[in-house]
Design a protein around this motif. Structure first.
Motif, short mmCIF file in Angstrom:
data_model
loop_
_atom_site.label_atom_id
_atom_site.label_comp_id
_atom_site.label_asym_id
_atom_site.label_seq_id
_atom_site.Cartn_x
_atom_site.Cartn_y
_atom_site.Cartn_z
N SER A 278 20.87 59.33 -81.90
CA SER A 278 20.34 60.21 -80.47
C SER A 278 19.67 58.87 -79.64
N ARG A 279 20.06 58.90 -78.47
CA ARG A 279 19.00 58.02 -77.78
C ARG A 279 18.50 56.31 -78.35
N LEU A 280 19.87 56.20 -79.02
CA LEU A 280 19.45 54.88 -78.86
C LEU A 280 18.95 53.77 -78.16
N ASN A 281 19.92 54.02 -76.48
CA ASN A 281 19.24 52.88 -75.59
C ASN A 281 17.34 52.46 -75.81
N GLN A 282 17.44 53.98 -75.40
CA GLN A 282 15.65 53.99 -75.49
C GLN A 282 14.92 54.29 -76.84
N LYS A 283 15.90 53.71 -77.83
CA LYS A 283 15.08 53.68 -79.13
C LYS A 283 14.74 51.59 -78.90
N ILE A 284 15.93 51.23 -78.72
CA ILE A 284 16.44 49.85 -78.60
C ILE A 284 15.31 49.23 -77.48
N LYS A 285 15.37 49.69 -76.53
CA LYS A 285 14.01 48.92 -75.97
C LYS A 285 12.68 49.02 -76.31
N LYS A 286 12.55 50.80 -77.15
CA LYS A 286 11.21 50.36 -77.90
C LYS A 286 10.70 49.56 -78.71
N LEU A 287 11.71 49.42 -79.69
CA LEU A 287 11.56 48.58 -80.44
C LEU A 287 11.32 47.12 -80.12
N LYS A 288 12.77 46.02 -79.20
CA LYS A 288 12.49 45.33 -78.82
C LYS A 288 11.01 44.75 -77.68
#
Length: 237
Positions: free
Chosen positions: A196-206
């Protein structure tokens, strides 16, 4: 005289029937030795032309023993589709008895490492592993065979849509029903949680990775948790 003619007629008919049977049988057997042209619709990496040719001839010979007059191409295709490495296959027979075969090989999406080593495609279908240096695929490490390969295939397909993870995703595994992965260029493990919330998670990781590079502090943290909303939790184990 009439009896003699009848016997002669029966003898000639018997000879013709036996000859016809042997001609048909030899023609049928010869069909399996006719030309077979094989074309791959995508890059062939797992299964080669020789393997497909051999399997096709084996199935043709098997069918020739079952069917005296014609081949069931649908049955032949169904049999060949049982080979895990083959995603799809189309077999065409020309009037002269030659065959044209169009093969679509399964495309490896990731490796599966458990008690054995496999490739898996985007549908989560497992097939034979071969060491291919040209492929830099993420590895799904399973402790048991109970883990959902299909679920993982869906997640990896989504992760690889992000250019950053297309290059960086190295290994992924499940820990207490949470996905954890390792990156190629960074030393810490990343807790993703669920899909869930992949866009948010990957943005935070980057953002976190870019900050670590700018601060030259890559070796400071060992675990990054993305499962929390609106924050990244970094820790030293």
């Amino acid at each position: 005289m009439k009896s003699f003619n009848s016997i002669l007629f029966l003898l000639i008919m018997s000879i013709l029937m036996v000859g016809s049977y042997h001609f048909s049988h030899s023609k049928k057997n010869a069909r399996t030795a006719n030309k077979i042209e094989i074309k791959f619709t995508n890059s062939s990496r797992i299964i080669d032309t020789l393997s497909v040719n051999k399997l096709l001839k084996q199935n043709l010979e098997q069918q020739s023993k079952q069917f005296k007059e014609s081949l069931d191409l649908n049955m032949l295709e169904t049999q060949l589709k049982q080979i895990p490495e083959i995603q799809n296959i189309e077999v065409y027979e020309f009037p002269q008895g030659d065959f044209y075969v169009e093969v679509t090989e399964r495309k490896p999406l990731f490796e599966v490492l458990s008690d054995k080593h496999f490739f898996a495609d985007s549908e989560g279908i497992l097939f034979k592993y071969r060491s291919l240096d040209i492929l830099k695929l993420p590895v799904f490490v399973m402790d048991t065979t109970d883990a959902s390969v299909v679920q993982t295939a869906d997640l990896i397909s989504k992760l690889k849509n992000y250019p950053f993870l297309e290059m960086e995703l190295e290994t992924i595994y499940l820990n207490k029903n949470e996905y954890v992965f390792k990156l190629r260029s960074f030393p810490f493990d990343v807790i993703l949680g669920d899909s869930s919330r992949l866009n948010q998670k990957i943005k935070k990781l980057k953002v976190f990775c870019a900050f670590q590079i700018s601060q030259d502090s890559l070796n400071e943290y060992e675990l990054i948790n993305l499962s929390y909303k609106n924050q990244v939790v970094a820790s030293i184990l």
